[in-house]
Enzyme design. Structure first.
Site, PDB file in Angstrom:
ATOM      1  CE  LYS A 186      -1.923   2.318   3.227  1.00 47.36           C
ATOM      2  NZ  LYS A 186      -1.435   3.724   2.869  1.00 47.36           N
ATOM      3  N   GLY A 204       7.668   4.543   7.603  1.00 46.22           N
ATOM      4  CA  GLY A 204       6.776   5.585   8.153  1.00 46.22           C
ATOM      5  C   GLY A 204       7.073   6.153   9.331  1.00 46.22           C
ATOM      6  CB  SER A 205       5.640   8.597  11.541  1.00 45.89           C
ATOM      7  OG  SER A 205       4.407   7.642  11.595  1.00 45.89           O
ATOM      8  CD  GLU A 225       1.744   9.539  15.935  1.00 41.36           C
ATOM      9  OE1 GLU A 225       2.152  10.459  15.010  1.00 41.36           O
ATOM     10  OE2 GLU A 225       0.541  10.034  15.989  1.00 41.36           O
ATOM     11  N   GLY A 261       4.569   3.280  13.640  1.00 35.45           N
ATOM     12  CA  GLY A 261       5.510   2.005  13.628  1.00 35.45           C
ATOM     13  C   GLY A 261       5.127   1.352  15.045  1.00 35.45           C
ATOM     14  CD  GLU A 295      14.257   0.166   7.480  1.00 35.77           C
ATOM     15  OE1 GLU A 295      14.748   1.069   7.707  1.00 35.77           O
ATOM     16  OE2 GLU A 295      14.630  -1.019   7.189  1.00 35.77           O
ATOM     17  CB  CYS A 307      13.427   8.629   7.082  1.00 31.26           C
ATOM     18  SG  CYS A 307      14.892   7.763   5.773  1.00 31.26           S
ATOM     19  CD  GLU A 317      11.196  12.086  11.019  1.00 33.48           C
ATOM     20  OE1 GLU A 317      10.147  11.816  11.165  1.00 33.48           O
ATOM     21  OE2 GLU A 317      11.814  11.681  10.194  1.00 33.48           O
TER      22      GLU A 317
HETATM   23  P1  NAD Z   1       3.070   7.771   8.364  1.00 33.65           P
HETATM   24  O1  NAD Z   1       3.309   6.852   9.242  1.00 33.65           O
HETATM   25  O2  NAD Z   1       2.064   8.672   8.749  1.00 33.65           O
HETATM   26  O3  NAD Z   1       2.526   6.761   7.145  1.00 33.65           O
HETATM   27  C1  NAD Z   1       3.158   5.790   6.379  1.00 33.65           C
HETATM   28  C2  NAD Z   1       2.217   4.842   5.884  1.00 33.65           C
HETATM   29  O4  NAD Z   1       1.309   4.159   6.717  1.00 33.65           O
HETATM   30  C3  NAD Z   1       1.045   5.412   5.177  1.00 33.65           C
HETATM   31  O5  NAD Z   1       0.760   4.657   3.564  1.00 33.65           O
HETATM   32  C4  NAD Z   1       0.012   5.421   5.682  1.00 33.65           C
HETATM   33  O6  NAD Z   1      -1.147   5.364   4.931  1.00 33.65           O
HETATM   34  C5  NAD Z   1       0.101   4.378   6.520  1.00 33.65           C
HETATM   35  N1  NAD Z   1      -0.716   4.410   8.057  1.00 33.65           N
HETATM   36  C6  NAD Z   1      -0.959   5.454   8.546  1.00 33.65           C
HETATM   37  N2  NAD Z   1      -1.626   5.041   9.811  1.00 33.65           N
HETATM   38  C7  NAD Z   1      -1.581   3.642   9.742  1.00 33.65           C
HETATM   39  C8  NAD Z   1      -2.021   2.572  10.723  1.00 33.65           C
HETATM   40  N3  NAD Z   1      -2.566   2.928  11.613  1.00 33.65           N
HETATM   41  N4  NAD Z   1      -2.051   1.206  10.436  1.00 33.65           N
HETATM   42  C9  NAD Z   1      -1.517   0.971   9.329  1.00 33.65           C
HETATM   43  N5  NAD Z   1      -0.813   1.896   8.186  1.00 33.65           N
HETATM   44  C10 NAD Z   1      -0.926   3.230   8.442  1.00 33.65           C
HETATM   45  O7  NAD Z   1       4.295   8.448   7.618  1.00 33.65           O
HETATM   46  P2  NAD Z   1       4.247   9.493   6.502  1.00 33.65           P
HETATM   47  O8  NAD Z   1       3.939  10.668   7.150  1.00 33.65           O
HETATM   48  O9  NAD Z   1       3.435   9.150   5.451  1.00 33.65           O
HETATM   49  O10 NAD Z   1       5.894   9.445   6.183  1.00 33.65           O
HETATM   50  C11 NAD Z   1       6.670   9.972   6.853  1.00 33.65           C
HETATM   51  C12 NAD Z   1       7.647   9.182   7.932  1.00 33.65           C
HETATM   52  O11 NAD Z   1       8.308   8.127   7.180  1.00 33.65           O
HETATM   53  C13 NAD Z   1       8.624  10.016   8.843  1.00 33.65           C
HETATM   54  O12 NAD Z   1       8.563   9.840  10.067  1.00 33.65           O
HETATM   55  C14 NAD Z   1       9.727   9.492   8.107  1.00 33.65           C
HETATM   56  O13 NAD Z   1      11.007   9.491   8.861  1.00 33.65           O
HETATM   57  C15 NAD Z   1       9.563   8.021   7.675  1.00 33.65           C
HETATM   58  N6  NAD Z   1      10.334   7.328   6.764  1.00 33.65           N
HETATM   59  C16 NAD Z   1      11.280   6.445   7.118  1.00 33.65           C
HETATM   60  C17 NAD Z   1      12.302   5.885   6.340  1.00 33.65           C
HETATM   61  C18 NAD Z   1      13.242   4.910   6.617  1.00 33.65           C
HETATM   62  O14 NAD Z   1      13.672   4.327   5.805  1.00 33.65           O
HETATM   63  N7  NAD Z   1      13.732   4.761   7.939  1.00 33.65           N
HETATM   64  C19 NAD Z   1      12.023   6.226   4.908  1.00 33.65           C
HETATM   65  C20 NAD Z   1      11.111   7.031   4.323  1.00 33.65           C
HETATM   66  C21 NAD Z   1      10.420   7.704   5.446  1.00 33.65           C
END
Ligand code: NAD
Length: 790
Positions: A192, A244-245, A247, A249, A266, A300, A397
C-alpha cells in the site's frame, strides 16, 4: 562585453521538464479502478475514492480508489493463491522477472520521474537522477539474490505473503526497497502506497503487467490508515514491512504482538551532521545542502541537526547562510530548482508550527530573503541557531527544510550530542582526518554513517535504524534476511507456570541462609523484596531456594549491564578467550551440574551429562565464533567503500525456557555475549538453581562485572519488566504465548528488538539452534560509507 561579463549578465529562464507524457497518462487512466489485485484493475468494493493533488499548485490530479477491508481480503487471497507456484519457481525464473521489471522501468524512466515530481513535489533533478535510478538498481540487484538464495541462505525460505506499507516521501524508491527483496525471496506481496502519493505505484503495477509478473504475485492497493490497518491485522499475512513515522510504527508493533508475524520497521530520524574543525568546510556546506534540503528535508535520514566544532562555527554558519541564499525555490519541474513544495498543506502547517515553537523555546530562526511562488505548499529553507539540546527543533523530526544547529568543544561532546536523541537512523561525520572519522563512527548510535558525505544509498548496502528509528534493514544481504524464515528446530509448547510454592519469607538471625542470591554487577545480591522462592526436586522435595526478583532487581541488573563497558569494548579475541575459559571452568564441574540436572528434572544421569557436555561444547562454539562472525566490505557503484560493521545490540534481556534448563540458557546467553552484548538473564522459573550454580562459575572465569546478570523469579513478571524497560535494547523471550505476546506489545517504549518463541521453545540440542541464526539476532549492522579519491 567580454565573455565573463556576458556570462554574468546572462538570464536563466525556467527549464521545465516536459510533462506532456505524464499528463496524457493521467488523462488516459480510470483512477476509480486503481486497485491492482490478482493482475486486474479493480474499484474499491465500497466505491470510495480519495483525492491526490499537485503540491506545487494544489490542483487535483486524480480521485483514486480507496481500499477497504474487503479489498485487502481480496488482495491477500490473490497473494495466497499465487504463493505456492511463485515460491516454488526457480531462482532463475524469479531473477528473470525482477530483471524484466528493472528493464521495463528503465524504458519508462522519464515518465516515472515526472509523475513522481508532480505527485510529491520533489525537484525533478532528484526524482530523475536519484529516486528512479536507485529504484531500478534495486530490482536489477535483487535479480541476483533470487538466484543466489540456495547458496547464500541455506536453510532459509521465503516467509510467505507479505504486507508492505510505505510513506509518501520516496514513493517509488520505497516501493522498490520493499518489493524487490520480497520477490527475490519467493514471497508474494500486498503493498500500500501512501495516500498523498499513489501515482507511481499505479504506474509500477502497469509495469508488472508488462514485465510478466504472474497474477497475484504483486498486488498494489491504494488507501490510507484504514487500508493499512487491515493489512497489519490480516491473519493471512506472514510478514509486515513498514516504512513511516515512529508513531505508526509503534501502533503496528503493538497490533502484531503475539501474531507470529515477522516485522520490520523503517521509521523516523533526527540525524546528526557533525563537522569537526579540520573538515573541508566548502565540501561540508555542499554536503549539508544535500543532507537537509534534499527533498525539502522530507527525508527520514535528513541531517537535521548540525553539530559544529566551536572554533569553526561562525565561519561555517556564514558559509551556510550564503549558500542558502542561492538555493532556488520554485517549480519542481524546473531542473534548476533546489527546493520544491512540501507534499501537502498539512505538512506545511506542521513544519511552520514546529519552527514557531522552536523560536518560542529560544532558537533564532533565519531564512534567506527569497520570494515564494504564489501557489503551492512552499517553505523557505530555515536555519535555527542558538538551539538548546532540549529544544523541540533538536528533538522532534520536523520532516521539512529546517536545520537546527548546535556547537561542541571536543570529540566526546560531539558523540554525546549526536546520541542525545531517541532516534538512530543516520549520521554524517566531516573531518579530513579519516582516523578521527573512523574513531567516531562506531560510537554513534545510528544504522548508517557517512564519512565526508551524506545520503549515499545503494541496493547492495543495508539501510535501517537503531532505537526508535526501527529495526530491520533494507538492501543487501541483511535486507534479504527480512523476507526469509530460518528453519529453527522447534521444542515443546511452553505452558504458563503453575508453580504452587508460595514465596517463603527469608529466615533471619540464627538460621543459615541457604537461599541462592541474584547475580548483579558481578556480585551475589539479596533480592530487593527479601523474599525467596522454593525450588522443588523432580521428586517434589525442597531442592533449595532462590531469590524472588522483582522490578527493582531488574532495574539494578539493567543499570549494571548498561554500566559495563569492559565487555562491549573488549576485542573479539578477548571475549573469545573469556568464553573459552568459562567453558573450561564449567567442564571442571561437569559432574556436579549433571547431578543437579538429574535432581531437579529427573533426567537420567546419562542424559544430564549429555546436556552439560553440550552446554560446554556450545560455549566453545561461540567462543570460536566471537571473532569470526564479522561484517563485510561493500563496493557500491560509487567512489566509496561501505563497511558493514557488526555491532552489539546493547543490553539484551534473555528469558530462558524450562526445557534443557542449562543448555537453553547457555545457548541464548553465549551468542549474545560473543557479539559484545551485556545480558540480563531470567533463567527457567522451574529450574533456576542451574543458573545460580552457573554464576559461581562465572565469578571465577574473568567475565567483567555486569556483563552477565541473573535475576531469578517469576518469568511472566520479570519478562514484562524487561519489555517495558527503555534501557533494554533487545529482548529474547522463550516463555508461554501470553508472556511472549505481552513482551512484544510492551516493547514499544523504545522499540526494542524482540525475538520471541511465541509460546514454543527450541530443541536446544539441535545443531540448528546454534550458530549464525542466533548471532544475527545479537548484532546490529551499521553501514559506514567512506568515500575515496580527491
Ligand atoms: P505515516 O506513518 O503517517 O504513514 C506511513 C504509511 O502508513 C502510509 O502509507 C499511511 O497510509 C500508513 N498508515 C498510517 N496510519 C496507519 C495505521 N494506523 N496502520 C497502518 N498503516 C498506517 O508516515 P508518513 O507521514 O507517510 O511518512 C513520513 C515518515 O516516514 C517520517 O517519519 C519518515 O522519517 C519516515 N520514513 C522512514 C524511512 C526509513 O527508511 N527509515 C524512509 C522514508 C520515510
Amino acid at each position: 562585453m567580454n565573455i565573463l561579463e556576458r556570462y554574468h549578465a546572462m538570464e536563466y529562464g525556467p527549464a521545465p521538464e516536459a510533462r506532456n507524457e505524464a499528463d496524457a497518462w493521467l488523462a488516459g487512466r480510470d483512477f476509480s479502478k486503481a486497485l491492482f489485485i490478482d493482475g486486474a484493475w479493480k474499484a474499491a468494493s465500497g466505491g470510495k475514492t480519495f483525492e491526490t493533488s499537485e503540491p506545487s499548485s494544489g490542483k487535483l490530479l486524480a480521485k483514486v480508489s480507496d481500499a477497504g477491508a474487503a479489498d485487502i481480503d481480496a488482495a491477500v487471497a490473490a497473494a495466497t493463491k499465487a504463493l505456492p507456484k511463485w515460491s516454488a519457481s526457480s531462482g532463475y525464473q524469479r531473477a528473470k522477472v525482477l530483471y524484466a521489471i528493472g528493464r521495463a522501468m528503465q524504458r519508462h524512466q522519464r515518465l516515472f520521474a515526472v509523475l513522481e515530481t508532480i505527485d510529491n513535489g520533489k525537484p525533478i533533478r532528484e526524482s530523475r537522477d536519484i529516486d528512479v535510478p536507485l529504484a531500478i538498481r534495486h530490482f536489477i540487484h535483487h535479480a541476483g539474490w533470487a538466484q543466489a538464495l540456495d547458496k547464500d541462505f541455506p536453510g532459509h525460505k521465503g516467509v510467505g505473503v507479505v504486507g508492505q506499507i510505505i510513506p509518501w516521501n520516496f514513493p517509488l524508491l520505497m516501493l522498490a526497497w520493499k518489493i524487490a527483496p520480497a520477490l527475490a525471496a519467493g514471497c508474494t506481496v500486498v503493498l500500500k502506497p501512501a495516500e498523498f502519493t499513489p501515482l507511481t505505484g499505479i504506474l509500477f503495477a502497469e509495469i508488472c503487467e508488462r514485465a510478466g509478473v504472474p497474477k497475484g504475485v504483486v498486488n498494489i492497493v491504494q488507501g490510507g490508515p484504514e487500508a493499512g490497518g487491515a493489512i497489519v491485522n490480516h491473519p493471512g499475512i506472514q510478514k509486515i514491512a513498514f516504512t513511516g513515522s515512529s508513531e505508526v510504527g509503534k501502533i503496528i508493533r503493538k497490533a502484531t504482538a503475539g501474531s507470529g508475524k515477522k516485522l520490520s520497521l523503517e521509521l523516523g530520524g533526527k540525524s546528526a551532521f557533525i563537522v569537526f574543525e579540520d573538515a573541508d568546510l566548502d565540501s561540508a556546506v555542499e554536503g549539508l545542502v544535500d543532507g537537509i534540503w534534499f527533498n525539502q528535508g522530507q527525508v527520514c535520514c535528513a541531517g537535521s541537526r548540525l553539530l559544529v566544532q566551536e572554533g569553526i562555527a561562525e565561519a561555517l554558519i556564514a558559509k551556510v547562510k550564503t549558500r542558502m541564499s542561492r538555493l532556488r525555490v520554485g517549480s519542481p519541474l524546473d531542473k534548476n530548482t533546489d527546493i520544491g513544495p512540501l507534499v501537502d498543506a498539512t505538512q506545511l502547517d506542521r513544519v511552520k508550527g514546529l519552527v514557531a515553537e522552536g523560536a518560542r523555546q529560544g532558537a533564532v530562526c533565519w531564512q534567506p530573503d527569497a520570494a515564494l511562488p504564489s501557489s503551492g505548499y512552499y517553505h523557505l529553507p530555515t536555519l535555527a541557531t542558538g538551539v538548546s539540546p532540549a529544544n523541540i527543533l533538536a528533538q522532534e523530526e520536523v520532516f521539512g527544510p529546517v536545520l537546527a544547529t548546535m556547537t561542541f568543544r571536543n570529540t566526546e561532546e560531539a558523540i554525546e550530542l549526536a546520541n542525545n536523541t531517541r532516534y538512530g537512523l543516520a549520521a554524517s561525520v566531516w573531518s579530513e582526518n579519516v582516523n578521527l572519522a573512523l574513531h567516531v563512527a562506531p560510537q554513534l548510535k545510528a544504522g548508517v554513517v557517512w564519512v565526508n558525505g551524506t545520503n549515499m544509498f545503494d541496493a547492495a548496502c543495508g539501510f535501517g535504524g537503531y532505537r526508535e528509528s526501527g529495526f530491520g534493514r533494507e538492501g543487501g544481504r541483511e535486507g534479504m534476511f527480512e523476507y526469509l524464515a530460518a528453519k529453527l528446530p522447534l521444542g515443546p509448547v511452553i505452558k504458563q507456570a503453575t508453580i504452587s510454592a508460595q514465596p517463603v519469607e527469608q529466615a533471619d538471625g540464627a538460621a543459615i541462609d541457604r537461599t541462592a542470591k541474584l547475580f548483579i554487577g558481578g556480585k551475589q545480591v539479596r533480592p530487593d523484596g527479601n523474599y525467596s522462592l522454593a525450588v522443588a526436586t523432580a521428586k517434589g522435595k525442597l531442592a533449595g531456594e532462590v531469590g524472588f526478583g522483582n522490578r527493582k532487581d531488574i532495574r539494578d541488573a539493567v543499570s549494571a549491564a548498561r554500566a559495563c563497558k569492559a565487555w562491549p569494548e573488549a576485542t573479539a579475541y578477548n571475549r573469545s578467550q573469556v568464553l573459552y575459559y568459562l567453558a573450561e571452568n564449567l567442564s571442571g564441574r561437569a559432574g556436579e551440574f549433571a547431578a543437579r540436572l538429574t535432581e531437579l528434572t529427573g533426567a537420567t544421569p546419562k542424559a544430564a551429562r549429555e546436556e552439560v557436555d553440550q552446554s560446554i561444547e556450545r560455549l566453545f562454539l561461540y567462543a570460536g565464533l566471537a571473532d569470526k562472525f564479522e561484517g563485510r566490505v561493500h563496493q557500491p557503484p560509487a567512489r566509496a567503500v561501505t563497511l558493514a560493521l557488526h555491532e552489539p545490540v546493547g543490553v539484551v534481556g534473555i528469558v530462558a525456557p524450562d526445557n534443557a534448563p542449562l543448555l537453553g540458557l547457555i545457548s541464548l546467553i553465549a551468542p549474545a555475549l560473543a557479539m559484545g552484548n551485556t545480558v540480563v538473564a531470567v533463567p527457567s522459573e522451574k529450574y533456576p538453581l542451574l543458573a545460580t550454580d552457573l554464576y559461581q562459575v562465572i565469578e571465577y572465569s574473568d567475565v567483567p562485572a555486569g556483563a552477565i546478570n541473573i535475576v531469578t523469579g517469576r518469568t511472566a513478571e520479570l519478562a514484562g519488566v524487561l519489555a517495558k524497560h527503555d534501557d533494554v535494547d533487545g529482548l529474547w523471550v522463550f516463555a508461554d504465548a501470553e508472556t511472549c505476546a505481552k513482551a512484544e506489545a510492551w516493547s514499544i517504549g523504545n522499540l526494542k528488538r524482540v525475538w520471541s518463541g511465541n509460546g514454543r521453545s527450541l530443541d536446544w540440542a539441535s545443531d540448528e539452534a546454534a550458530g549464525d541464526a542466533l548471532l544475527r539476532r545479537a548484532i546490529e549492522v551499521k553501514n559506514v560509507w567512506v568515500p575515496y579519491g580527491d
